[in-house]
Scaffold this motif. Structure first.
Motif, PDB file in Angstrom:
ATOM      1  N   THR A   6       0.830  -1.210   0.000  1.00  0.00           N
ATOM      2  CA  THR A   6       0.000   0.000   0.000  1.00  0.00           C
ATOM      3  C   THR A   6       0.860   1.253   0.000  1.00  0.00           C
ATOM      4  OG1 THR A   6      -1.521  -1.250   1.370  1.00  0.00           O
ATOM      5  CG2 THR A   6      -1.923   1.105   1.146  1.00  0.00           C
ATOM      6  N   ILE A   7       1.920   1.212   0.816  1.00  0.00           N
ATOM      7  CA  ILE A   7       2.785   2.396   0.875  1.00  0.00           C
ATOM      8  C   ILE A   7       3.439   2.627  -0.482  1.00  0.00           C
ATOM      9  CG2 ILE A   7       4.879   3.349   1.926  1.00  0.00           C
ATOM     10  CD1 ILE A   7       4.085   2.045   4.495  1.00  0.00           C
ATOM     11  N   ASP A  31      -4.303   1.973   4.612  1.00  0.00           N
ATOM     12  CA  ASP A  31      -4.713   2.839   3.497  1.00  0.00           C
ATOM     13  C   ASP A  31      -4.812   4.278   3.963  1.00  0.00           C
ATOM     14  OD1 ASP A  31      -4.931   0.882   1.682  1.00  0.00           O
ATOM     15  OD2 ASP A  31      -7.109   0.635   1.826  1.00  0.00           O
ATOM     16  N   GLN A  32      -5.537   4.455   5.079  1.00  0.00           N
ATOM     17  CA  GLN A  32      -5.815   5.806   5.531  1.00  0.00           C
ATOM     18  C   GLN A  32      -4.536   6.512   5.971  1.00  0.00           C
ATOM     19  OE1 GLN A  32      -9.271   6.307   7.816  1.00  0.00           O
ATOM     20  NE2 GLN A  32     -10.351   4.625   6.869  1.00  0.00           N
ATOM     21  N   PHE A  33      -3.707   5.794   6.738  1.00  0.00           N
ATOM     22  CA  PHE A  33      -2.443   6.396   7.176  1.00  0.00           C
ATOM     23  C   PHE A  33      -1.594   6.807   5.985  1.00  0.00           C
ATOM     24  CE2 PHE A  33      -2.812   4.979  11.616  1.00  0.00           C
ATOM     25  CZ  PHE A  33      -2.274   6.083  12.230  1.00  0.00           C
ATOM     26  N   THR A  34      -1.489   5.918   4.997  1.00  0.00           N
ATOM     27  CA  THR A  34      -0.616   6.180   3.858  1.00  0.00           C
ATOM     28  C   THR A  34      -1.110   7.364   3.047  1.00  0.00           C
ATOM     29  OG1 THR A  34      -0.315   3.811   3.756  1.00  0.00           O
ATOM     30  CG2 THR A  34       0.554   5.093   1.936  1.00  0.00           C
ATOM     31  N   LEU A  35      -2.400   7.358   2.704  1.00  0.00           N
ATOM     32  CA  LEU A  35      -2.906   8.410   1.821  1.00  0.00           C
ATOM     33  C   LEU A  35      -2.897   9.771   2.505  1.00  0.00           C
ATOM     34  CD1 LEU A  35      -5.833   7.261  -0.424  1.00  0.00           C
ATOM     35  CD2 LEU A  35      -3.794   8.503  -1.040  1.00  0.00           C
ATOM     36  N   ASP A 204      -4.447  17.470  -0.635  1.00  0.00           N
ATOM     37  CA  ASP A 204      -3.625  17.501   0.570  1.00  0.00           C
ATOM     38  C   ASP A 204      -4.219  16.563   1.623  1.00  0.00           C
ATOM     39  OD1 ASP A 204      -5.845  18.873   1.410  1.00  0.00           O
ATOM     40  OD2 ASP A 204      -4.692  20.250   2.661  1.00  0.00           O
ATOM     41  N   ALA A 205      -3.662  16.612   2.833  1.00  0.00           N
ATOM     42  CA  ALA A 205      -4.045  15.651   3.865  1.00  0.00           C
ATOM     43  C   ALA A 205      -5.528  15.732   4.198  1.00  0.00           C
ATOM     44  CB  ALA A 205      -3.205  15.893   5.117  1.00  0.00           C
ATOM     45  N   LEU A 206      -6.035  16.969   4.345  1.00  0.00           N
ATOM     46  CA  LEU A 206      -7.435  17.102   4.722  1.00  0.00           C
ATOM     47  C   LEU A 206      -8.342  16.613   3.589  1.00  0.00           C
ATOM     48  CD1 LEU A 206      -9.320  18.032   6.930  1.00  0.00           C
ATOM     49  CD2 LEU A 206      -9.432  20.235   5.849  1.00  0.00           C
TER      50      LEU A 206
END
Lengths: 268, 268
Positions: A6-7, A31-35, A204-206
């Motif tokens: 995933t990373i 998934d969530q951490f990576t994206l 971006d992250a948000l």
């Protein structure tokens, strides 16, 4: 699919490398951490570049506001008022549509209507105005003795500013400027919610956190992850600025040094 | 027409949120200064968490979280016989009677519900900032005042209500007025919470219109609409600034602070 995979697929997704499609179902924590982490690249990019370029412009504006030249003073005052008095969110919207209409005037303005350049310009101008106000305040509170000493030694003009006023101004302004930097990074999250399009879902992250919250209808996982990343970023910024602060204060006796206190000046 | 009403929406939001946030802030500050450890941890935690994270993330988070919280609570009360889990994969399912607002209710109920969620979210976030300001102000009341009260045999509670609270407002005012400016500048974020506010209407009305859909075709005017919003906010912050300066002058009259002292000198 394991997490390493995933990373590799999504680690640079926000820049357009790797897997084209975002995951659509069965979201794992990985998934969530990576994206979301991948989206942080944009936040750091916007924040860092606007901060570094804004620093120089802010110094110029602060000197302009403190100068005796009426034209320079008035124009800096107006610039600062314009950007501090209106919401950053509206500034983004206005700038985006301004750039869109400029696009039809000349192809020179084409890159400005993309988030990477256009939003950066707005953030640059915005942080310049906020930092200029901080620097101006510091410039006003430089001890009179320092300036008199410079005069006594016959240091005038540009050397006086560069060697006497400017270092002291930075030293006095630094704690407040640290907070400004932190809030600039927080403000970068507004970019993709204010007209600037996330082209091919490069956000971006948000943007990604919001994507996950929309898809899973569960805000309790992506937003805390985002919060964790931002707290980490804040700590890094405080650390880096702390090093500079130490250097600026190195000539002072220990008890006179001013510590950086995290005192947020809130949002724009 | 909706465009003009939405200015009212913004003002209404400000009028409701400001006192409510002050109330939250007062509660938070009281909790943080409490001598009962768990309560003081809650107060401190509330202040620390909300300040450390980008505010926009909070806005996006709280709206969904509060909505789901309400529906979950109603679900537990209204349909106890329901045995299916609430989180089914990517869906959040509650029984029909627990929907907020009921799916049969008219449109204005839905809009009001969305608006009150937004108000609550704003109040929670700004309450934390206000709590921080008020906490500092309570600490800034001269120690001698509190000691005198104790010498007169007042209890802890009496000291707080009769001595600390009446005197803290002067110290809180600079922080609170800053907060008010920030609150004004954050109202465009209503748009992100799904309320049809000025940003929404500016986008709708300003967009490209052809003769097929409307009697008044015009090209893309969004830039001008956002310029108008920019001017509106600039005017609003300017007026607030003037009013708050006057208020500060009035409140510091006769106070044992630098501001009050300067006024006394100017008159003498």
């Amino acid at each position: 699919m394991n997490c390493w995979q995933t990373i590799q697929d999504y680690g640079l997704r926000s820049l357009g490398y790797g897997e084209r499609l975002l995951p659509r179902s069965d979201f794992t924590l990985c998934d969530q951490f990576t994206l979301i982490g991948s989206g942080m690249i944009w936040n750091v990019y916007f924040g860092a570049i606007a901060l570094v370029t804004g620093f120089f412009f802010a110094t110029l504006l602060a000197v302009g506001k403190a100068s005796h030249n009426r034209l320079a003073r008035k124009s800096s005052e107006w610039f600062i008022f314009l950007f501090r008095g209106s919401p950053l969110f509206i500034q983004f919207f206005f700038a985006y549509f301004l750039f869109l209409s400029l696009k039809s005037v000349s192809p020179f303005f084409n890159p400005l209507s993309s988030a990477g350049m256009g939003a950066l310009v707005v953030l640059f101008l915005n942080t310049s105005a906020y930092s200029a106000e901080i620097f101006y305040g510091a410039l006003q509170s430089i001890p009179k003795g320092d300036v008199e000493a410079a005069d006594a030694y016959g240091i005038t003009g540009v050397p006086r500013f560069r060697r006497i006023l400017w270092p002291t101004m930075l030293r006095l302004a630094w704690p407040a400027y640290t907070n400004e930097a932190i809030f600039l990074f927080h403000a970068t999250t507004l970019v993709f919610f204010s007209g600037f399009p996330a082209w091919r879902q490069k956000g971006d992250a948000l943007y990604y956190a919001n994507y996950f919250a929309d898809k899973t209808f569960n805000p309790f996982i992506p937003y805390p992850i985002l919060a964790g990343y931002f707290i980490l970023l804040t700590l890094i910024v405080i650390g880096l600025f702390g090093v500079v602060n130490k250097r600026l204060n190195r000539h002072l006796p220990k008890e006179q040094r001013r510590k950086i206190r995290y005192r947020p000046q809130l949002m724009r | 027409m909706g465009f003009y009403i939405s200015f009212g929406t913004v003002l209404l939001l400000l009028a409701i949120t400001a006192p409510l946030a002050l109330l939250f802030g007062f509660g938070g500050a009281m909790a943080a200064r409490s001598h009962f450890p768990p309560l003081s941890w809650i107060g401190r935690g509330y202040i620390a968490i909300v300040r450390g994270v980008p505010d926009i993330a909070f806005f996006l988070f709280f709206v969904i979280a509060l909505d789901q919280g309400f529906e979950w609570a109603r679900h537990k009360v209204l349909c106890p016989e329901w045995t299916d889990p609430i989180r089914q994969g990517n869906d959040f399912v509650v029984c029909a009677a627990a929907k907020m607002p009921l799916s049969s209710s008219p449109q204005w109920m839905h809009e009001t519900y969305g608006f009150s969620l937004a108000v609550l979210t704003f109040s929670i976030v700004f309450g934390a900032f206000a709590a921080n300001v008020l906490n500092g102000a309570m600490g800034a009341v001269p120690r001698a005042q509190v000691e005198t009260a104790e010498a007169y045999g007042m209890s802890h509670r009496q000291t707080f209500w009769r001595i600390t609270v009446p005197q803290m407002w002067v110290y809180a005012l600079p922080g609170l007025s800053n907060l008010w400016m920030v609150l004004i500048k954050s109202t465009p974020l209503l748009f992100l919470l799904g309320v049809e506010d000025i940003v929404y209407w500016a986008r709708e009305l300003g967009g490209f219109k052809t003769a097929r859909f409307t009697a008044y075709p015009h090209p893309d005017w969004r830039m001008w609409y956002f310029l108008a919003l920019l001017v509106f906010y600039l005017g609003f912050t300017r007026v607030s600034e003037i009013v708050l300066t006057r208020l500060t002058n009035k409140l510091s009259h006769g106070q044992a602070t630098t501001g009050g002292e300067a006024q006394r000198r100017a008159e003498a």
